[in-house]
Design an enzyme around this catalytic site. Structure first.
Site, mmCIF file in Angstrom:
data_model
loop_
_atom_site.group_PDB
_atom_site.id
_atom_site.type_symbol
_atom_site.label_atom_id
_atom_site.label_comp_id
_atom_site.label_asym_id
_atom_site.label_seq_id
_atom_site.Cartn_x
_atom_site.Cartn_y
_atom_site.Cartn_z
ATOM 1 N N ILE A 155 -0.413 -10.423 31.359
ATOM 2 C CA ILE A 155 -0.158 -10.653 29.973
ATOM 3 C C ILE A 155 1.008 -10.033 29.418
ATOM 4 O O ILE A 155 1.642 -9.050 30.113
ATOM 5 C CB ILE A 155 -1.425 -10.142 29.047
ATOM 6 C CG1 ILE A 155 -1.462 -10.159 27.581
ATOM 7 C CG2 ILE A 155 -1.559 -8.328 29.704
ATOM 8 C CD1 ILE A 155 -2.783 -10.030 26.872
ATOM 9 N N CYS A 156 1.735 -10.778 28.403
ATOM 10 C CA CYS A 156 2.827 -10.215 27.634
ATOM 11 C C CYS A 156 4.139 -10.504 28.810
ATOM 12 O O CYS A 156 4.280 -11.329 29.268
ATOM 13 C CB CYS A 156 2.664 -8.785 27.072
ATOM 14 S SG CYS A 156 3.962 -8.397 25.931
ATOM 15 N N HIS A 157 4.555 -8.952 29.150
ATOM 16 C CA HIS A 157 5.635 -9.110 29.968
ATOM 17 C C HIS A 157 5.187 -9.012 31.359
ATOM 18 O O HIS A 157 6.198 -9.130 32.583
ATOM 19 C CB HIS A 157 6.673 -7.975 29.491
ATOM 20 C CG HIS A 157 7.327 -7.907 28.580
ATOM 21 N ND1 HIS A 157 7.001 -7.882 27.299
ATOM 22 C CD2 HIS A 157 8.851 -8.329 28.321
ATOM 23 C CE1 HIS A 157 7.911 -7.935 26.506
ATOM 24 N NE2 HIS A 157 9.220 -8.318 27.175
ATOM 25 N N SER B 186 -1.562 -14.527 29.235
ATOM 26 C CA SER B 186 -1.654 -14.800 27.947
ATOM 27 C C SER B 186 -0.275 -14.043 27.311
ATOM 28 O O SER B 186 0.473 -13.305 27.873
ATOM 29 C CB SER B 186 -2.782 -13.667 27.039
ATOM 30 O OG SER B 186 -3.938 -14.452 27.338
#
Length: 172
Positions: free
Chosen positions: A103-105, A153
């Site tokens: 998720i994210c980074h 995500s």
């Protein structure tokens, strides 16, 4: 059936991107094992809301010991990808075909491991160009599941969908 989930994590992780999935995995009866350079070390989230005591050193684990891999975002994945042991662990895990949740980074570790060419995923806005340059198909949506293996995500706002799909792949 209880699964063992590896989490590659270090300082300045995005607090909720670890705590939310980890809590959901534990509620479903799964074991969450945190991995960093040094077992017993305490790492802190970038917002200061969460701290995690590391269970295992990267030198004492192999992907074969785990059923799934969680890569929370924040600055943690960028720090970890500077250490080839974490990149190799990530590469070997993805190549094993077992579920990976980023998720994210978090996809920064996947990019460094060179395992997303031809895959479908999403990520936080600042690394979209990196995802595309690594050969992946980028989708700007709350959750993307590729080949029933890779769940990605964008941000903490997407955690409900991220957790739902991760739990589905775990069979929970």
């Amino acid at each position: 059936m209880s699964k063992k989930i590896a989490v590659l994590i270090t300082d300045e992780f995005e607090d909720s991107e670890f705590t939310s999935p980890a809590d959901e995995f534990r509620k479903a009866g799964h074991e969450v094992i945190t991995i960093e350079k040094q077992a017993g070390k305490t790492v802190k989230g970038k917002k200061g809301e969460a701290s995690v005591t590391i269970d295992k050193s990267i030198d004492e684990v192999t992907p074969a010991e785990f059923d799934a891999l969680l890569l929370p975002g924040g600055h943690s994945p960028d720090y970890l990808r500077g250490d080839n042991r974490f990149v190799t662990f990530t590469r070997d895990f993805v190549n094993s075909g077992k579920p990976v949740f980023a998720i994210c980074h978090g996809p920064q570790l996947l990019i460094s491991a060179d395992v997303i060419r031809g895959r479908k995923l999403t990520a936080v806005k600042p690394i979209i160009i990196d995802v595309k340059n690594a050969g992946a198909e980028f989708y700007d949506q709350e959750v993307v599941v590729d080949k029933d293996q890779l769940v990605t995500s964008r941000t903490p706002d997407d955690l409900p969908a991220f957790n739902r799909e991760a739990l589905r792949l775990l069979g929970a």
